[in-house]
Design a protein around this motif. Structure first.
Motif, PDB file in Angstrom:
ATOM      1  N   ILE A 106      -5.974  41.913 -36.180  1.00  0.00           N
ATOM      2  CA  ILE A 106      -6.552  40.889 -37.050  1.00  0.00           C
ATOM      3  C   ILE A 106      -5.504  39.828 -37.355  1.00  0.00           C
ATOM      4  CG2 ILE A 106      -7.593  40.458 -39.315  1.00  0.00           C
ATOM      5  CD1 ILE A 106      -8.555  43.451 -39.147  1.00  0.00           C
ATOM      6  N   ASN A 107      -5.878  38.574 -37.155  1.00  0.00           N
ATOM      7  CA  ASN A 107      -4.993  37.452 -37.445  1.00  0.00           C
ATOM      8  C   ASN A 107      -4.929  37.261 -38.962  1.00  0.00           C
ATOM      9  OD1 ASN A 107      -4.377  34.542 -38.033  1.00  0.00           O
ATOM     10  ND2 ASN A 107      -4.029  34.547 -35.825  1.00  0.00           N
ATOM     11  N   ILE A 108      -3.734  37.316 -39.546  1.00  0.00           N
ATOM     12  CA  ILE A 108      -3.610  37.230 -41.006  1.00  0.00           C
ATOM     13  C   ILE A 108      -3.672  35.802 -41.527  1.00  0.00           C
ATOM     14  CG2 ILE A 108      -2.473  39.456 -41.287  1.00  0.00           C
ATOM     15  CD1 ILE A 108       0.207  38.017 -41.492  1.00  0.00           C
ATOM     16  N   SER A 109      -3.707  34.807 -40.625  1.00  0.00           N
ATOM     17  CA  SER A 109      -3.902  33.417 -41.053  1.00  0.00           C
ATOM     18  C   SER A 109      -5.372  33.026 -41.055  1.00  0.00           C
ATOM     19  CB  SER A 109      -3.123  32.456 -40.149  1.00  0.00           C
ATOM     20  OG  SER A 109      -1.747  32.604 -40.347  1.00  0.00           O
ATOM     21  N   SER A 110      -6.084  33.411 -39.998  1.00  0.00           N
ATOM     22  CA  SER A 110      -7.490  33.016 -39.869  1.00  0.00           C
ATOM     23  C   SER A 110      -8.465  34.097 -40.324  1.00  0.00           C
ATOM     24  CB  SER A 110      -7.797  32.663 -38.413  1.00  0.00           C
ATOM     25  OG  SER A 110      -7.767  33.829 -37.593  1.00  0.00           O
ATOM     26  N   GLY A 111      -8.016  35.367 -40.307  1.00  0.00           N
ATOM     27  CA  GLY A 111      -8.898  36.483 -40.623  1.00  0.00           C
ATOM     28  C   GLY A 111      -9.706  36.978 -39.439  1.00  0.00           C
ATOM     29  N   ASN A 112      -9.587  36.319 -38.285  1.00  0.00           N
ATOM     30  CA  ASN A 112     -10.379  36.688 -37.119  1.00  0.00           C
ATOM     31  C   ASN A 112      -9.831  37.925 -36.423  1.00  0.00           C
ATOM     32  OD1 ASN A 112     -12.192  34.527 -37.360  1.00  0.00           O
ATOM     33  ND2 ASN A 112     -10.771  33.159 -36.330  1.00  0.00           N
ATOM     34  N   VAL A 113     -10.757  38.759 -35.957  1.00  0.00           N
ATOM     35  CA  VAL A 113     -10.427  39.930 -35.163  1.00  0.00           C
ATOM     36  C   VAL A 113     -10.264  39.489 -33.715  1.00  0.00           C
ATOM     37  CG1 VAL A 113     -11.312  42.146 -34.341  1.00  0.00           C
ATOM     38  CG2 VAL A 113     -11.664  41.463 -36.724  1.00  0.00           C
ATOM     39  N   GLN A 114      -9.254  40.040 -33.040  1.00  0.00           N
ATOM     40  CA  GLN A 114      -9.005  39.667 -31.647  1.00  0.00           C
ATOM     41  C   GLN A 114     -10.050  40.307 -30.735  1.00  0.00           C
ATOM     42  OE1 GLN A 114      -4.949  39.797 -30.238  1.00  0.00           O
ATOM     43  NE2 GLN A 114      -5.628  40.400 -28.210  1.00  0.00           N
ATOM     44  N   GLU A 115     -10.528  39.517 -29.777  1.00  0.00           N
ATOM     45  CA  GLU A 115     -11.479  40.027 -28.783  1.00  0.00           C
ATOM     46  C   GLU A 115     -10.828  41.104 -27.940  1.00  0.00           C
ATOM     47  OE1 GLU A 115     -13.051  36.745 -26.530  1.00  0.00           O
ATOM     48  OE2 GLU A 115     -14.016  35.897 -28.289  1.00  0.00           O
ATOM     49  N   PRO A 116     -11.545  42.057 -27.417  1.00  0.00           N
ATOM     50  CA  PRO A 116     -13.002  42.104 -27.305  1.00  0.00           C
ATOM     51  C   PRO A 116     -13.692  42.601 -28.570  1.00  0.00           C
ATOM     52  CG  PRO A 116     -12.108  44.059 -26.286  1.00  0.00           C
ATOM     53  CD  PRO A 116     -10.926  43.214 -26.750  1.00  0.00           C
ATOM     54  N   ASP A 117     -12.940  43.004 -29.590  1.00  0.00           N
ATOM     55  CA  ASP A 117     -13.556  43.399 -30.854  1.00  0.00           C
ATOM     56  C   ASP A 117     -14.066  42.137 -31.539  1.00  0.00           C
ATOM     57  OD1 ASP A 117     -12.802  46.131 -30.455  1.00  0.00           O
ATOM     58  OD2 ASP A 117     -10.776  45.590 -31.051  1.00  0.00           O
ATOM     59  N   VAL A 131     -12.199  38.970 -41.570  1.00  0.00           N
ATOM     60  CA  VAL A 131     -11.991  39.279 -42.978  1.00  0.00           C
ATOM     61  C   VAL A 131     -11.741  37.961 -43.703  1.00  0.00           C
ATOM     62  CG1 VAL A 131     -11.084  41.606 -42.573  1.00  0.00           C
ATOM     63  CG2 VAL A 131      -9.508  39.673 -42.658  1.00  0.00           C
ATOM     64  N   LYS A 132     -12.015  37.952 -44.975  1.00  0.00           N
ATOM     65  CA  LYS A 132     -11.768  36.743 -45.763  1.00  0.00           C
ATOM     66  C   LYS A 132     -10.267  36.549 -45.936  1.00  0.00           C
ATOM     67  CE  LYS A 132     -16.020  36.826 -48.414  1.00  0.00           C
ATOM     68  NZ  LYS A 132     -16.640  36.942 -49.732  1.00  0.00           N
ATOM     69  N   THR A 133      -9.861  35.297 -45.937  1.00  0.00           N
ATOM     70  CA  THR A 133      -8.467  34.949 -46.188  1.00  0.00           C
ATOM     71  C   THR A 133      -8.379  34.227 -47.525  1.00  0.00           C
ATOM     72  OG1 THR A 133      -8.670  32.821 -45.033  1.00  0.00           O
ATOM     73  CG2 THR A 133      -7.960  34.731 -43.721  1.00  0.00           C
ATOM     74  N   TYR A 134      -7.206  34.298 -48.129  1.00  0.00           N
ATOM     75  CA  TYR A 134      -6.972  33.659 -49.424  1.00  0.00           C
ATOM     76  C   TYR A 134      -5.644  32.935 -49.371  1.00  0.00           C
ATOM     77  CZ  TYR A 134     -10.775  36.664 -50.783  1.00  0.00           C
ATOM     78  OH  TYR A 134     -12.004  37.280 -50.845  1.00  0.00           O
ATOM     79  N   GLU A 135      -5.580  31.792 -50.017  1.00  0.00           N
ATOM     80  CA  GLU A 135      -4.348  31.004 -50.017  1.00  0.00           C
ATOM     81  C   GLU A 135      -3.329  31.599 -50.976  1.00  0.00           C
ATOM     82  OE1 GLU A 135      -2.766  26.425 -50.684  1.00  0.00           O
ATOM     83  OE2 GLU A 135      -4.912  26.843 -50.730  1.00  0.00           O
ATOM     84  N   ASP A 185       1.807  37.152 -36.443  1.00  0.00           N
ATOM     85  CA  ASP A 185       0.755  36.678 -37.339  1.00  0.00           C
ATOM     86  C   ASP A 185      -0.453  37.612 -37.311  1.00  0.00           C
ATOM     87  OD1 ASP A 185       0.173  34.734 -39.262  1.00  0.00           O
ATOM     88  OD2 ASP A 185      -0.999  33.530 -37.863  1.00  0.00           O
ATOM     89  N   HIS A 186      -0.233  38.888 -36.965  1.00  0.00           N
ATOM     90  CA  HIS A 186      -1.328  39.844 -36.866  1.00  0.00           C
ATOM     91  C   HIS A 186      -0.985  41.141 -37.587  1.00  0.00           C
ATOM     92  CE1 HIS A 186      -2.116  37.143 -33.470  1.00  0.00           C
ATOM     93  NE2 HIS A 186      -3.374  37.435 -33.698  1.00  0.00           N
ATOM     94  N   VAL A 187      -2.050  41.807 -38.035  1.00  0.00           N
ATOM     95  CA  VAL A 187      -1.927  43.167 -38.558  1.00  0.00           C
ATOM     96  C   VAL A 187      -2.864  44.042 -37.732  1.00  0.00           C
ATOM     97  CG1 VAL A 187      -3.689  42.841 -40.369  1.00  0.00           C
ATOM     98  CG2 VAL A 187      -1.950  44.627 -40.623  1.00  0.00           C
ATOM     99  N   PHE A 188      -2.415  45.261 -37.444  1.00  0.00           N
ATOM    100  CA  PHE A 188      -3.211  46.223 -36.699  1.00  0.00           C
ATOM    101  C   PHE A 188      -3.798  47.222 -37.682  1.00  0.00           C
ATOM    102  CE2 PHE A 188      -0.344  44.404 -33.681  1.00  0.00           C
ATOM    103  CZ  PHE A 188      -1.073  44.347 -32.496  1.00  0.00           C
ATOM    104  N   CYS A 189      -5.112  47.352 -37.686  1.00  0.00           N
ATOM    105  CA  CYS A 189      -5.776  48.295 -38.584  1.00  0.00           C
ATOM    106  C   CYS A 189      -5.234  49.701 -38.311  1.00  0.00           C
ATOM    107  CB  CYS A 189      -7.283  48.256 -38.376  1.00  0.00           C
ATOM    108  SG  CYS A 189      -8.144  49.492 -39.375  1.00  0.00           S
TER     109      CYS A 189
END
Length: 107
Positions: free
Chosen positions: A74-85, A89-93, A63-67
């Motif tokens: 980055i989680n592609i469901s929530s848009g949140n970047v994984q810590e420690p970063d 990003v905005k998500t869309y349905e 469920d993640h994409v790596f820049c």
């Protein structure tokens, strides 16, 4: 205040290979759209919050994409970047009807 939703056709299921991103224009937006290994569709804005890397070109894992620029996860469901970063990003349905894939956008 009621927000109306616009359904934007972005392609068919076969246009989106499993576990790979694809850049898609949806109205004025440029999105990264992914078909996950369990055949769900996820859509996020197509720029990493760090340095603007094109997320559709990143490697997908679960469920993640790596820049592709600096490997931010980055989680592609929530848009949140994984810590420690940090950042998001905005998500869309995404919606699948038959073989057609749509993105739902507020109008």
């Amino acid at each position: 205040m009621t927000v109306s939703i616009v359904k934007v056709h972005i392609g068919t299921i076969s246009d989106f290979p499993l576990q790979l991103g694809k850049t898609v224009a949806a109205g004025p937006l440029e999105l990264a759209v992914f078909q996950t290994s369990n055949k769900q569709f996820k859509a996020i804005e197509n720029r990493c919050p760090h340095k603007g890397g094109v997320l559709a070109e990143g490697m997908v894992s679960g469920d993640h994409v790596f820049c592709p620029m600096h490997d931010w996860k980055i989680n592609i469901s929530s848009g949140n970047v994984q810590e420690p970063d940090h950042g998001c990003v905005k998500t869309y349905e995404a919606l699948v009807e038959g073989d057609d894939v749509f993105i739902l956008l507020p109008s």
